[in-house]
Motif scaffolding. Structure first.
Motif, PDB file in Angstrom:
ATOM      1  N   LEU A  77       2.870 -69.525   9.747  1.00 25.11           N
ATOM      2  CA  LEU A  77       1.467 -69.589  10.144  1.00 25.11           C
ATOM      3  C   LEU A  77       0.627 -68.657   9.280  1.00 25.11           C
ATOM      4  O   LEU A  77       1.059 -67.562   8.933  1.00 25.11           O
ATOM      5  CB  LEU A  77       1.299 -69.194  11.612  1.00 25.11           C
ATOM      6  N   HIS A  78      -0.569 -69.118   8.968  1.00 25.43           N
ATOM      7  CA  HIS A  78      -1.536 -68.279   8.269  1.00 25.43           C
ATOM      8  C   HIS A  78      -2.920 -68.610   8.799  1.00 25.43           C
ATOM      9  O   HIS A  78      -3.407 -69.723   8.627  1.00 25.43           O
ATOM     10  CB  HIS A  78      -1.489 -68.517   6.757  1.00 25.43           C
ATOM     11  N   ILE A  79      -3.535 -67.646   9.474  1.00 23.04           N
ATOM     12  CA  ILE A  79      -4.860 -67.857  10.061  1.00 23.04           C
ATOM     13  C   ILE A  79      -5.904 -67.323   9.086  1.00 23.04           C
ATOM     14  O   ILE A  79      -6.034 -66.119   8.885  1.00 23.04           O
ATOM     15  CB  ILE A  79      -4.971 -67.145  11.424  1.00 23.04           C
ATOM     16  N   MET A  80      -6.655 -68.236   8.500  1.00 25.10           N
ATOM     17  CA  MET A  80      -7.609 -67.857   7.461  1.00 25.10           C
ATOM     18  C   MET A  80      -8.855 -67.188   8.040  1.00 25.10           C
ATOM     19  O   MET A  80      -9.491 -66.364   7.375  1.00 25.10           O
ATOM     20  CB  MET A  80      -7.996 -69.086   6.638  1.00 25.10           C
ATOM     21  N   HIS A  81      -9.224 -67.553   9.269  1.00 22.09           N
ATOM     22  CA  HIS A  81     -10.415 -66.976   9.897  1.00 22.09           C
ATOM     23  C   HIS A  81     -10.069 -66.527  11.319  1.00 22.09           C
ATOM     24  O   HIS A  81     -10.393 -67.215  12.295  1.00 22.09           O
ATOM     25  CB  HIS A  81     -11.548 -68.006   9.926  1.00 22.09           C
ATOM     26  N   PRO A  82      -9.399 -65.383  11.470  1.00 23.59           N
ATOM     27  CA  PRO A  82      -8.955 -64.935  12.800  1.00 23.59           C
ATOM     28  C   PRO A  82     -10.099 -64.717  13.786  1.00 23.59           C
ATOM     29  O   PRO A  82      -9.938 -64.967  14.984  1.00 23.59           O
ATOM     30  CB  PRO A  82      -8.208 -63.630  12.507  1.00 23.59           C
ATOM     31  N   VAL A  83     -11.253 -64.257  13.296  1.00 16.37           N
ATOM     32  CA  VAL A  83     -12.386 -64.040  14.204  1.00 16.37           C
ATOM     33  C   VAL A  83     -12.878 -65.371  14.770  1.00 16.37           C
ATOM     34  O   VAL A  83     -13.126 -65.503  15.972  1.00 16.37           O
ATOM     35  CB  VAL A  83     -13.543 -63.309  13.472  1.00 16.37           C
ATOM     36  N   TRP A  84     -12.997 -66.377  13.906  1.00 19.50           N
ATOM     37  CA  TRP A  84     -13.407 -67.700  14.372  1.00 19.50           C
ATOM     38  C   TRP A  84     -12.350 -68.296  15.299  1.00 19.50           C
ATOM     39  O   TRP A  84     -12.684 -68.989  16.263  1.00 19.50           O
ATOM     40  CB  TRP A  84     -13.637 -68.631  13.177  1.00 19.50           C
ATOM     41  N   MET A  85     -11.085 -68.046  14.992  1.00 19.89           N
ATOM     42  CA  MET A  85     -10.012 -68.545  15.835  1.00 19.89           C
ATOM     43  C   MET A  85     -10.134 -67.980  17.251  1.00 19.89           C
ATOM     44  O   MET A  85     -10.068 -68.718  18.244  1.00 19.89           O
ATOM     45  CB  MET A  85      -8.656 -68.171  15.235  1.00 19.89           C
ATOM     46  N   LEU A  86     -10.339 -66.667  17.353  1.00 22.83           N
ATOM     47  CA  LEU A  86     -10.494 -66.040  18.664  1.00 22.83           C
ATOM     48  C   LEU A  86     -11.766 -66.524  19.356  1.00 22.83           C
ATOM     49  O   LEU A  86     -11.778 -66.726  20.575  1.00 22.83           O
ATOM     50  CB  LEU A  86     -10.522 -64.515  18.512  1.00 22.83           C
ATOM     51  N   ALA A  87     -12.833 -66.716  18.574  1.00 22.24           N
ATOM     52  CA  ALA A  87     -14.091 -67.182  19.151  1.00 22.24           C
ATOM     53  C   ALA A  87     -13.931 -68.572  19.758  1.00 22.24           C
ATOM     54  O   ALA A  87     -14.382 -68.824  20.890  1.00 22.24           O
ATOM     55  CB  ALA A  87     -15.187 -67.193  18.090  1.00 22.24           C
ATOM     56  N   PHE A  88     -13.276 -69.475  19.041  1.00 22.99           N
ATOM     57  CA  PHE A  88     -13.040 -70.821  19.571  1.00 22.99           C
ATOM     58  C   PHE A  88     -12.115 -70.778  20.778  1.00 22.99           C
ATOM     59  O   PHE A  88     -12.312 -71.513  21.750  1.00 22.99           O
ATOM     60  CB  PHE A  88     -12.438 -71.724  18.489  1.00 22.99           C
ATOM     61  N   LEU A  89     -11.108 -69.920  20.724  1.00 24.20           N
ATOM     62  CA  LEU A  89     -10.163 -69.806  21.835  1.00 24.20           C
ATOM     63  C   LEU A  89     -10.869 -69.335  23.097  1.00 24.20           C
ATOM     64  O   LEU A  89     -10.699 -69.914  24.178  1.00 24.20           O
ATOM     65  CB  LEU A  89      -9.042 -68.844  21.455  1.00 24.20           C
ATOM     66  N   VAL A  90     -11.688 -68.295  22.959  1.00 25.62           N
ATOM     67  CA  VAL A  90     -12.401 -67.744  24.115  1.00 25.62           C
ATOM     68  C   VAL A  90     -13.439 -68.735  24.630  1.00 25.62           C
ATOM     69  O   VAL A  90     -13.543 -68.969  25.845  1.00 25.62           O
ATOM     70  CB  VAL A  90     -13.078 -66.405  23.726  1.00 25.62           C
ATOM     71  N   MET A  91     -14.203 -69.349  23.734  1.00 27.00           N
ATOM     72  CA  MET A  91     -15.233 -70.299  24.139  1.00 27.00           C
ATOM     73  C   MET A  91     -14.627 -71.507  24.850  1.00 27.00           C
ATOM     74  O   MET A  91     -15.135 -71.966  25.882  1.00 27.00           O
ATOM     75  CB  MET A  91     -16.050 -70.756  22.929  1.00 27.00           C
TER      76      MET A  91
END
Length: 253
Positions: free
Chosen positions: A131-145
């Motif tokens: 796994l490689h998360i290129m945009h971890p902040v966006w990933m967390l934002a989508f997860l939380v939203m």
């Protein structure tokens, strides 16, 4: 704002998770792991890659979203339905607690459980595929939203339902099929143009597409559209919850 009331509801709901750890956490993680084995290994060996990403890696965001969506709805719907079922909801409504504080407590707990589960599944996925998360902040934002949005949706279902059958009808008959058809295991771009147009009517597509973009910078629709659709669904759910408490729908006899 009555923070003590919010904390009491939140802690009560979170305590229920630890009492049912096998059902709340372990079972979804095992089920998702089986998806990785079946789809990632068996089917993935027959598909070289999807948009430049190995198939096993490609399905990770879809599987995380599948678990987060279903668990957010299940946690929030049962959390508010059970007090209705046993009659304690009227004690809560008569207490000096505002509707906003009730919603924050129940939805906050449901979303927290789903976020924790999503992160655990993400960690589990790393055992099966790189796994490689290129945009971890966006990933967390989508997860939380997503967790908050579908926890609100589950809260609405819990208020609407007047039986355990109705409580599970929409998640099983509507949400789960839409998630499977929303690009969890494939790219919408792989479909013929006609079917692609039909698929884009599915709101789950935009959630999964945006979440997958945060991993690999590939998506079926633009990231701006994904964010806008997710935010729109969140606002719609908030408006419905506000209307429920304003009118007393299914809350007042």
């Amino acid at each position: 704002m009555n923070y003590r009331a919010i904390a009491a509801i939140y802690k009560f709901e979170m305590a229920r998770t630890w009492r049912t750890l096998l059902q709340s956490i372990v079972s979804p993680v095992i089920s998702t792991s089986l998806y990785f084995v079946v789809f990632g290994a068996a089917i993935g060996s027959r598909i070289a890659n999807v948009e430049g990403v190995s198939y096993g890696t490609f399905i990770v965001p879809g599987l995380v979203m599948l678990s987060v969506l279903t668990q957010s709805i299940a946690n929030a719907s049962f959390g508010i339905y059970f007090p209705k079922f046993i009659g304690t909801i009227y004690e809560l409504l008569s207490a000096p607690v505002s509707p906003l504080e009730v919603v924050i407590g129940y939805v906050g707990a449901a979303a927290t459980k789903s976020i924790i589960l999503g992160l655990i599944i993400l960690g589990t996925a790393g055992l099966f595929v790189p796994l490689h998360i290129m945009h971890p902040v966006w990933m967390l934002a989508f997860l939380v939203m997503t967790a908050i949005t579908f926890s609100l949706f589950g809260f609405i279902i819990g208020i609407w339902a007047d039986s355990f059958e109705k409580l599970q009808a929409i998640p099983l008959l509507v949400v789960t099929p839409l998630t499977f058809l929303g690009g969890s295991f494939y790219s919408v771009n792989m479909l013929p143009s006609g079917w692609r147009t039909v698929t884009l009517l599915n709101p789950i597509v935009y959630l999964i597409s945006g979440f997958r973009w945060s991993f690999y910078e590939i998506s079926d629709v633009s990231i701006e559209v994904s964010v806008a659709m997710t935010a729109a669904f969140l606002l719609i759910c908030m408006a419905i919850v506000w209307w429920i408490f304003k009118t007393g729908y299914k809350l007042k006899k």
